[in-house]
Design an enzyme around this catalytic site. Structure first.
Site, PDB file in Angstrom:
ATOM      1  N   ASP A 104       0.740  -1.072   0.120  1.00 36.29           N
ATOM      2  CA  ASP A 104      -0.146  -0.087  -0.049  1.00 36.29           C
ATOM      3  C   ASP A 104       0.772   1.426  -0.187  1.00 36.29           C
ATOM      4  O   ASP A 104       0.504   2.246  -0.732  1.00 36.29           O
ATOM      5  CB  ASP A 104      -0.851   0.053   0.979  1.00 36.29           C
ATOM      6  CG  ASP A 104      -2.012   1.166   1.218  1.00 36.29           C
ATOM      7  OD1 ASP A 104      -2.597   1.510   0.194  1.00 36.29           O
ATOM      8  OD2 ASP A 104      -1.678   1.865   2.161  1.00 36.29           O
ATOM      9  N   ASP A 127      -7.119  -7.214  -0.243  1.00 37.52           N
ATOM     10  CA  ASP A 127      -5.648  -6.586  -0.337  1.00 37.52           C
ATOM     11  C   ASP A 127      -4.634  -7.668  -1.270  1.00 37.52           C
ATOM     12  O   ASP A 127      -3.634  -7.088  -1.202  1.00 37.52           O
ATOM     13  CB  ASP A 127      -5.279  -6.631   1.105  1.00 37.52           C
ATOM     14  CG  ASP A 127      -5.120  -7.768   1.721  1.00 37.52           C
ATOM     15  OD1 ASP A 127      -5.400  -8.660   1.037  1.00 37.52           O
ATOM     16  OD2 ASP A 127      -4.771  -7.798   2.947  1.00 37.52           O
ATOM     17  N   GLU A 184      -2.344  -4.947  -3.498  1.00 39.24           N
ATOM     18  CA  GLU A 184      -1.313  -4.265  -2.415  1.00 39.24           C
ATOM     19  C   GLU A 184      -0.125  -5.669  -2.013  1.00 39.24           C
ATOM     20  O   GLU A 184       0.850  -5.242  -1.972  1.00 39.24           O
ATOM     21  CB  GLU A 184      -1.845  -3.833  -1.237  1.00 39.24           C
ATOM     22  CG  GLU A 184      -2.852  -2.631  -1.617  1.00 39.24           C
ATOM     23  CD  GLU A 184      -4.122  -2.322  -0.634  1.00 39.24           C
ATOM     24  OE1 GLU A 184      -4.531  -3.197   0.035  1.00 39.24           O
ATOM     25  OE2 GLU A 184      -4.095  -1.204  -0.522  1.00 39.24           O
TER      26      GLU A 184
END
Length: 156
Positions: free
Chosen positions: A52, A123, A126
């Protein structure tokens, strides 16, 4: 961890899908490890946090170098790194399908309430970016991220 040869084989397919030539496949394997650990976290979440940060800096630097001002950089970055955008990329490419658990079972091999979480806060993108950063360093990860986002239709 069980089924390491099966895991490595499937993760190599993910690397090919992402047009990513790895030096060390272990980082990408760690990015897809959804084995539960303490506090309702998963084994790949630290890597996703790292990814991220790389994502945010890569996007910010690209927009800055293109001459955008603070407000435009902030607004465009917010759109690009938004969880819904990343979820859409993961959904379109099926990145989440490469998640596996501590038993070496992949997303499509687990059913019902035991299936991995795949939602708007996914996620996987990321975590992949974090893995690429650890494998190849910041310059490579930054360039790969910008190219990847453009290929996925993001306005960067």
């Amino acid at each position: 961890m069980k089924n390491m040869s099966k895991i490595a084989s499937r993760i190599k397919k993910l690397a090919k899908k992402l047009n990513y030539e790895y030096d060390n496949i272990e980082f990408l394997i760690k990015a897809m490890n959804r084995e539960p650990i303490e506090n309702n976290d998963y084994a790949n979440q630290s890597l996703a946090t790292l990814g991220d940060s790389v994502l945010g800096l890569a996007v910010t630097e690209k927009l800055y170098k293109e001459g955008f001002g603070k407000e435009e950089i902030t607004n465009r970055k917010k759109e690009i790194v938004d969880n819904k955008s990343l979820y859409g990329i993961s959904e379109r490419l099926g990145i989440y399908k490469y998640y596996f658990n501590g038993e070496g079972k992949f997303y499509d091999e687990v059913s019902g309430r035991n299936r991995f979480n795949h939602n708007e806060h996914d996620d996987s993108v990321e975590a992949v970016i974090g893995a690429i950063y650890l494998d190849k360093g910041f310059e490579y990860a930054k360039n790969w991220t910008v190219k990847f986002l453009r290929e996925q239709g993001e306005n960067i």
